[in-house]
Design an enzyme around this catalytic site. Sequence first.
Site, PDB file in Angstrom:
ATOM      1  N   GLU A  41     -80.532  32.590  29.408  1.00 31.78           N
ATOM      2  CA  GLU A  41     -80.789  32.612  30.898  1.00 31.78           C
ATOM      3  C   GLU A  41     -82.093  34.030  30.862  1.00 31.78           C
ATOM      4  O   GLU A  41     -83.036  33.847  31.457  1.00 31.78           O
ATOM      5  CB  GLU A  41     -80.202  32.224  31.530  1.00 31.78           C
ATOM      6  CG  GLU A  41     -79.487  30.653  31.509  1.00 31.78           C
ATOM      7  CD  GLU A  41     -79.935  30.066  31.784  1.00 31.78           C
ATOM      8  OE1 GLU A  41     -81.500  29.879  31.851  1.00 31.78           O
ATOM      9  OE2 GLU A  41     -79.685  28.440  31.458  1.00 31.78           O
ATOM     10  N   TRP A  72     -87.592  26.882  28.888  1.00 29.08           N
ATOM     11  CA  TRP A  72     -86.101  27.155  28.323  1.00 29.08           C
ATOM     12  C   TRP A  72     -85.971  26.271  26.799  1.00 29.08           C
ATOM     13  O   TRP A  72     -85.147  26.596  26.190  1.00 29.08           O
ATOM     14  CB  TRP A  72     -85.037  25.889  28.944  1.00 29.08           C
ATOM     15  CG  TRP A  72     -83.638  25.432  29.247  1.00 29.08           C
ATOM     16  CD1 TRP A  72     -83.050  24.934  28.073  1.00 29.08           C
ATOM     17  CD2 TRP A  72     -82.863  26.793  28.152  1.00 29.08           C
ATOM     18  NE1 TRP A  72     -81.590  25.159  27.917  1.00 29.08           N
ATOM     19  CE2 TRP A  72     -81.374  26.576  27.400  1.00 29.08           C
ATOM     20  CE3 TRP A  72     -82.998  27.676  28.916  1.00 29.08           C
ATOM     21  CZ2 TRP A  72     -80.395  27.396  27.560  1.00 29.08           C
ATOM     22  CZ3 TRP A  72     -82.110  29.230  28.631  1.00 29.08           C
ATOM     23  CH2 TRP A  72     -80.708  28.235  27.720  1.00 29.08           C
ATOM     24  N   TYR A  87     -78.674  18.513  23.958  1.00 29.08           N
ATOM     25  CA  TYR A  87     -78.046  19.902  24.727  1.00 29.08           C
ATOM     26  C   TYR A  87     -78.269  19.274  25.810  1.00 29.08           C
ATOM     27  O   TYR A  87     -77.263  18.914  26.223  1.00 29.08           O
ATOM     28  CB  TYR A  87     -79.536  20.722  25.031  1.00 29.08           C
ATOM     29  CG  TYR A  87     -79.825  21.404  26.079  1.00 29.08           C
ATOM     30  CD1 TYR A  87     -78.138  22.947  25.626  1.00 29.08           C
ATOM     31  CD2 TYR A  87     -79.423  22.071  27.361  1.00 29.08           C
ATOM     32  CE1 TYR A  87     -78.041  23.685  27.137  1.00 29.08           C
ATOM     33  CE2 TYR A  87     -79.917  22.397  28.163  1.00 29.08           C
ATOM     34  CZ  TYR A  87     -79.076  23.311  27.829  1.00 29.08           C
ATOM     35  OH  TYR A  87     -78.429  24.949  29.534  1.00 29.08           O
TER      36      TYR A  87
END
Length: 185
Positions: free
Chosen positions: A40, A48, A18
């Site tokens: 988000e 995350w 990522y």
Amino acid sequence: MTKKRCAWCEKTDLYKDYHDNEWGKPVYDDPTLFEFLILETFQAGLSWYTVLVKRDNFRKAFAGFDVQKVAKFTDAKLQVLAEDVGIIRNKLKIKAAVTNAQAFIKVQEEFGSFSKYIWGFVDGKPIDNNRKTLRDVPATTEISDALSKDLKKRGFKFVGSTVVYAHMQATGMVNDHVEDCWVRN
């Protein structure tokens, strides 16, 4: 030789991939901006990694992040999502995804695209922050404060300044790769 990366991504290969291929790269297309906004939103208060590991499930659950489809989700669909173990089952965040899709469409109608709107907060180009270490990276900035306030005024939910700054980082509105990270330049 091992590539130097931002320290936050060294935990897993998923994080590294990522970081290397998405995080901090400028995104100007509305579908990807909407995807990151949804992700988000669900990340608020969580790591995350929790969201990233469930990303494919989110994609399926939220109609491939098609903003038009998500905006039309019914209460029955929201209930199905609240029972989907493949995603984060926070009912307020699930409802916020629909509310945010509807607000996203209104912004598109007003500005021609969500991209034009959001990138207007940074004059259309990434802010290069030249951070030395992760300790130098803030959780919020004056710009994320202003953007958060404006998004809330437009009806968006779960868009506090910290969430907004994370969105800005993810979509390359700001470059917060630390100075010795190979992706930085």
